[in-house]
Design a protein around this motif. Structure first.
Motif, PDB file in Angstrom:
ATOM      1  N   SER A 121      21.533   0.204  87.313  1.00 31.41           N
ATOM      2  CA  SER A 121      21.837  -1.224  87.435  1.00 31.41           C
ATOM      3  C   SER A 121      21.073  -2.069  86.429  1.00 31.41           C
ATOM      4  O   SER A 121      21.232  -3.297  86.408  1.00 31.41           O
ATOM      5  CB  SER A 121      21.513  -1.707  88.856  1.00 31.41           C
ATOM      6  N   GLY A 122      20.253  -1.410  85.611  1.00 30.66           N
ATOM      7  CA  GLY A 122      19.529  -2.129  84.576  1.00 30.66           C
ATOM      8  C   GLY A 122      18.075  -2.418  84.878  1.00 30.66           C
ATOM      9  O   GLY A 122      17.383  -3.068  84.080  1.00 30.66           O
ATOM     10  N   ALA A 123      17.560  -1.968  86.015  1.00 29.70           N
ATOM     11  CA  ALA A 123      16.142  -2.179  86.322  1.00 29.70           C
ATOM     12  C   ALA A 123      15.288  -1.386  85.338  1.00 29.70           C
ATOM     13  O   ALA A 123      15.653  -0.276  84.932  1.00 29.70           O
ATOM     14  CB  ALA A 123      15.848  -1.739  87.756  1.00 29.70           C
ATOM     15  N   SER A 124      14.166  -1.931  84.960  1.00 32.15           N
ATOM     16  CA  SER A 124      13.284  -1.245  84.017  1.00 32.15           C
ATOM     17  C   SER A 124      12.604  -0.073  84.696  1.00 32.15           C
ATOM     18  O   SER A 124      12.380  -0.083  85.917  1.00 32.15           O
ATOM     19  CB  SER A 124      12.220  -2.208  83.499  1.00 32.15           C
ATOM     20  N   PRO A 125      12.252   0.982  83.944  1.00 27.24           N
ATOM     21  CA  PRO A 125      11.533   2.119  84.531  1.00 27.24           C
ATOM     22  C   PRO A 125      10.245   1.705  85.235  1.00 27.24           C
ATOM     23  O   PRO A 125       9.873   2.295  86.253  1.00 27.24           O
ATOM     24  CB  PRO A 125      11.248   3.014  83.319  1.00 27.24           C
ATOM     25  N   ARG A 126       9.568   0.680  84.714  1.00 29.42           N
ATOM     26  CA  ARG A 126       8.331   0.241  85.366  1.00 29.42           C
ATOM     27  C   ARG A 126       8.624  -0.388  86.733  1.00 29.42           C
ATOM     28  O   ARG A 126       7.845  -0.219  87.677  1.00 29.42           O
ATOM     29  CB  ARG A 126       7.571  -0.740  84.474  1.00 29.42           C
ATOM     30  N   THR A 127       9.729  -1.100  86.837  1.00 31.22           N
ATOM     31  CA  THR A 127      10.119  -1.649  88.133  1.00 31.22           C
ATOM     32  C   THR A 127      10.408  -0.533  89.125  1.00 31.22           C
ATOM     33  O   THR A 127      10.001  -0.583  90.291  1.00 31.22           O
ATOM     34  CB  THR A 127      11.360  -2.546  87.986  1.00 31.22           C
ATOM     35  N   VAL A 128      11.105   0.500  88.656  1.00 35.90           N
ATOM     36  CA  VAL A 128      11.406   1.649  89.512  1.00 35.90           C
ATOM     37  C   VAL A 128      10.114   2.363  89.901  1.00 35.90           C
ATOM     38  O   VAL A 128       9.944   2.802  91.047  1.00 35.90           O
ATOM     39  CB  VAL A 128      12.364   2.620  88.798  1.00 35.90           C
ATOM     40  N   MET A 129       9.189   2.486  88.956  1.00 40.98           N
ATOM     41  CA  MET A 129       7.903   3.115  89.227  1.00 40.98           C
ATOM     42  C   MET A 129       7.182   2.398  90.362  1.00 40.98           C
ATOM     43  O   MET A 129       6.669   3.025  91.301  1.00 40.98           O
ATOM     44  CB  MET A 129       7.027   3.103  87.973  1.00 40.98           C
ATOM     45  N   LYS A 130       7.151   1.074  90.327  1.00 43.21           N
ATOM     46  CA  LYS A 130       6.486   0.295  91.367  1.00 43.21           C
ATOM     47  C   LYS A 130       7.225   0.405  92.698  1.00 43.21           C
ATOM     48  O   LYS A 130       6.613   0.470  93.766  1.00 43.21           O
ATOM     49  CB  LYS A 130       6.380  -1.162  90.936  1.00 43.21           C
ATOM     50  N   THR A 131       8.550   0.426  92.652  1.00 38.92           N
ATOM     51  CA  THR A 131       9.336   0.533  93.876  1.00 38.92           C
ATOM     52  C   THR A 131       9.071   1.857  94.587  1.00 38.92           C
ATOM     53  O   THR A 131       8.920   1.902  95.815  1.00 38.92           O
ATOM     54  CB  THR A 131      10.840   0.415  93.566  1.00 38.92           C
ATOM     55  N   LEU A 132       9.005   2.925  93.819  1.00 39.33           N
ATOM     56  CA  LEU A 132       8.811   4.258  94.400  1.00 39.33           C
ATOM     57  C   LEU A 132       7.347   4.567  94.693  1.00 39.33           C
ATOM     58  O   LEU A 132       7.043   5.545  95.378  1.00 39.33           O
ATOM     59  CB  LEU A 132       9.376   5.326  93.463  1.00 39.33           C
ATOM     60  N   GLY A 133       6.448   3.779  94.138  1.00 38.45           N
ATOM     61  CA  GLY A 133       5.030   4.034  94.366  1.00 38.45           C
ATOM     62  C   GLY A 133       4.472   5.139  93.500  1.00 38.45           C
ATOM     63  O   GLY A 133       3.473   5.765  93.865  1.00 38.45           O
ATOM     64  N   HIS A 134       5.111   5.401  92.350  1.00 38.34           N
ATOM     65  CA  HIS A 134       4.578   6.394  91.416  1.00 38.34           C
ATOM     66  C   HIS A 134       3.295   5.872  90.781  1.00 38.34           C
ATOM     67  O   HIS A 134       3.164   4.673  90.519  1.00 38.34           O
ATOM     68  CB  HIS A 134       5.595   6.723  90.323  1.00 38.34           C
ATOM     69  N   SER A 135       2.361   6.792  90.512  1.00 41.68           N
ATOM     70  CA  SER A 135       1.087   6.388  89.920  1.00 41.68           C
ATOM     71  C   SER A 135       1.178   6.247  88.408  1.00 41.68           C
ATOM     72  O   SER A 135       0.385   5.532  87.794  1.00 41.68           O
ATOM     73  CB  SER A 135      -0.006   7.410  90.274  1.00 41.68           C
ATOM     74  N   GLN A 136       2.149   6.939  87.791  1.00 46.06           N
ATOM     75  CA  GLN A 136       2.273   6.923  86.338  1.00 46.06           C
ATOM     76  C   GLN A 136       3.737   6.749  85.945  1.00 46.06           C
ATOM     77  O   GLN A 136       4.640   7.296  86.598  1.00 46.06           O
ATOM     78  CB  GLN A 136       1.713   8.214  85.730  1.00 46.06           C
ATOM     79  N   ILE A 137       3.948   6.026  84.861  1.00 49.82           N
ATOM     80  CA  ILE A 137       5.306   5.800  84.387  1.00 49.82           C
ATOM     81  C   ILE A 137       5.946   7.106  83.919  1.00 49.82           C
ATOM     82  O   ILE A 137       7.165   7.299  84.027  1.00 49.82           O
ATOM     83  CB  ILE A 137       5.311   4.758  83.231  1.00 49.82           C
ATOM     84  N   GLY A 138       5.111   8.040  83.427  1.00 56.98           N
ATOM     85  CA  GLY A 138       5.632   9.323  82.950  1.00 56.98           C
ATOM     86  C   GLY A 138       6.316  10.105  84.052  1.00 56.98           C
ATOM     87  O   GLY A 138       7.315  10.798  83.817  1.00 56.98           O
ATOM     88  N   LEU A 139       5.788  10.014  85.270  1.00 56.68           N
ATOM     89  CA  LEU A 139       6.398  10.719  86.393  1.00 56.68           C
ATOM     90  C   LEU A 139       7.796  10.186  86.662  1.00 56.68           C
ATOM     91  O   LEU A 139       8.743  10.954  86.888  1.00 56.68           O
ATOM     92  CB  LEU A 139       5.523  10.565  87.640  1.00 56.68           C
ATOM     93  N   THR A 140       7.951   8.876  86.601  1.00 51.48           N
ATOM     94  CA  THR A 140       9.265   8.266  86.814  1.00 51.48           C
ATOM     95  C   THR A 140      10.242   8.678  85.720  1.00 51.48           C
ATOM     96  O   THR A 140      11.386   9.060  85.997  1.00 51.48           O
ATOM     97  CB  THR A 140       9.139   6.731  86.838  1.00 51.48           C
ATOM     98  N   MET A 141       9.794   8.617  84.473  1.00 53.00           N
ATOM     99  CA  MET A 141      10.665   8.932  83.343  1.00 53.00           C
ATOM    100  C   MET A 141      11.100  10.396  83.366  1.00 53.00           C
ATOM    101  O   MET A 141      12.265  10.714  83.107  1.00 53.00           O
ATOM    102  CB  MET A 141       9.942   8.613  82.028  1.00 53.00           C
TER     103      MET A 141
END
Length: 328
Positions: free
Chosen positions: A284-304
């Motif tokens: 939907s266009g949300a940034s990876p950092r937004t998704v990272m915060k939503t999921l509670g990931h500690s690092q952006i690399g994990l989300t990516m």
């Protein structure tokens, strides 16, 4: 009856008595014998020891307790983890792995006799039995951690599991819930007692434990905020059982399997709703950092790394959007 063991030819009048594993090295007169705890007993005249088991070469003689040193250490290790605050669900997983896989293969081994070959054979046997690489890796990791504590407490000289390579995890393309499938699921769960639970899992990306432990006081309705991840409480739960107590995870899993079957999505795990939430946000266009915060990931690399399957579509859409603005 405790097993009496002659210390050896250099000290013929000394007998070592094998005691329970509740004793600890460092206590008065306590030493290790093949992984079992033994205590020095009173000196016995040679004439009184003629019919007792002897050891003349430094090996065990008739020591029944020594045969299950690894089994007893695993039991004590689990209890230690409980005292250290391991979560009940984590402990349940440990106990299941130990019962089904570790004890049958290594339970009769002495700690100081355990060799890298024993662990390697166990890992290979489990891999060949059809278990997933992830499960075999969990078994290896459990053994490594348990032996690390044994090494730290000087119950063994080295952690032999560190010398064994765990199986490589092959990254398989995850099956992702589509929008159409999500709509079908939403239609099936309508009016279900746990409808709100399933919707929160899908739209907020919360983990099962976070949802089960969610309390009304964790929700800020005025600002539309939610604080998940706190410990379970018996009162004030948003999703309690029918009698107001926390829902048992096993019961929830049973309920979910029945729900997904009605939706024709037998492959869909409850945790996949969390992945679906992230995929929908990225698409939907949300940034990876937004998704990272939503999921509670500690690092952006994990989300990516977890959601790389969505990124090509996002990149393509971004390029198309730029081209549309430049060239109409």
């Amino acid at each position: 009856m405790p097993c009496l063991i002659d210390k050896g030819p250099t000290s013929r009048s000394v007998v070592w008595v094998v005691w329970s594993a509740t004793a600890r090295p460092g206590a008065a007169g306590v030493r290790l014998c093949g992984g079992c705890f033994v205590r020095r007993a009173a000196r016995v005249p040679a004439a009184g020891r003629d019919r007792r088991p002897r050891r003349t070469s430094g090996r065990r003689a008739g020591c029944g307790p020594c045969g299950g040193a690894e089994r007893r250490h695993l039991d004590e290790w689990i209890e230690m983890k409980r005292r250290q605050g391991a979560r009940p669900l984590t402990l349940r997983g440990y106990r299941q792995l130990i019962k089904d896989h570790v004890k049958p293969a290594l339970g009769r081994k002495q700690l100081d006799k355990l060799a890298p070959t024993d662990v390697r054979r166990l890992v290979e046997a489990k891999a060949e039995s059809g278990l997933s690489a992830a499960t075999v890796k969990q078994i290896h990791g459990l053994i490594r951690n348990a032996l690390a504590d044994a090494e730290r407490e000087e119950l063994m000289h080295r952690n032999v599991a560190k010398l064994v390579k765990p199986p490589a995890l092959r990254r398989e393309e995850a099956k992702v819930l589509t929008i159409e499938e999500a709509k079908r699921l939403l239609a099936v769960i309508k009016d279900d007692r746990l409808e709100a639970f399933w919707i929160c899992a899908l739209t907020l990306g919360l983990r099962r434990g976070e949802l089960l432990g969610l309390r009304w006081e964790d929700i800020d309705f005025a600002n539309g905020l939610l604080a998940a991840g706190k410990r379970w409480q018996n009162l004030g739960l948003v999703f309690p059982s029918t009698i107001g107590t926390p829902i048992e995870p096993g019961n929830l899993s049973t309920r979910w399997r029945a729900t997904r079957k009605r939706a024709g999505l037998d492959w869909l795990r409850l945790h996949d709703l969390r992945h679906a939430c992230a995929s929908f946000l990225l698409a939907s266009g949300a940034s990876p950092r937004t998704v990272m915060k939503t999921l509670g990931h500690s690092q952006i690399g994990l989300t990516m790394n977890t959601y790389t399957h969505v990124l090509p579509d996002i990149e393509r859409a971004a390029v198309d959007a730029v081209a549309k603005k430049l060239f109409g």
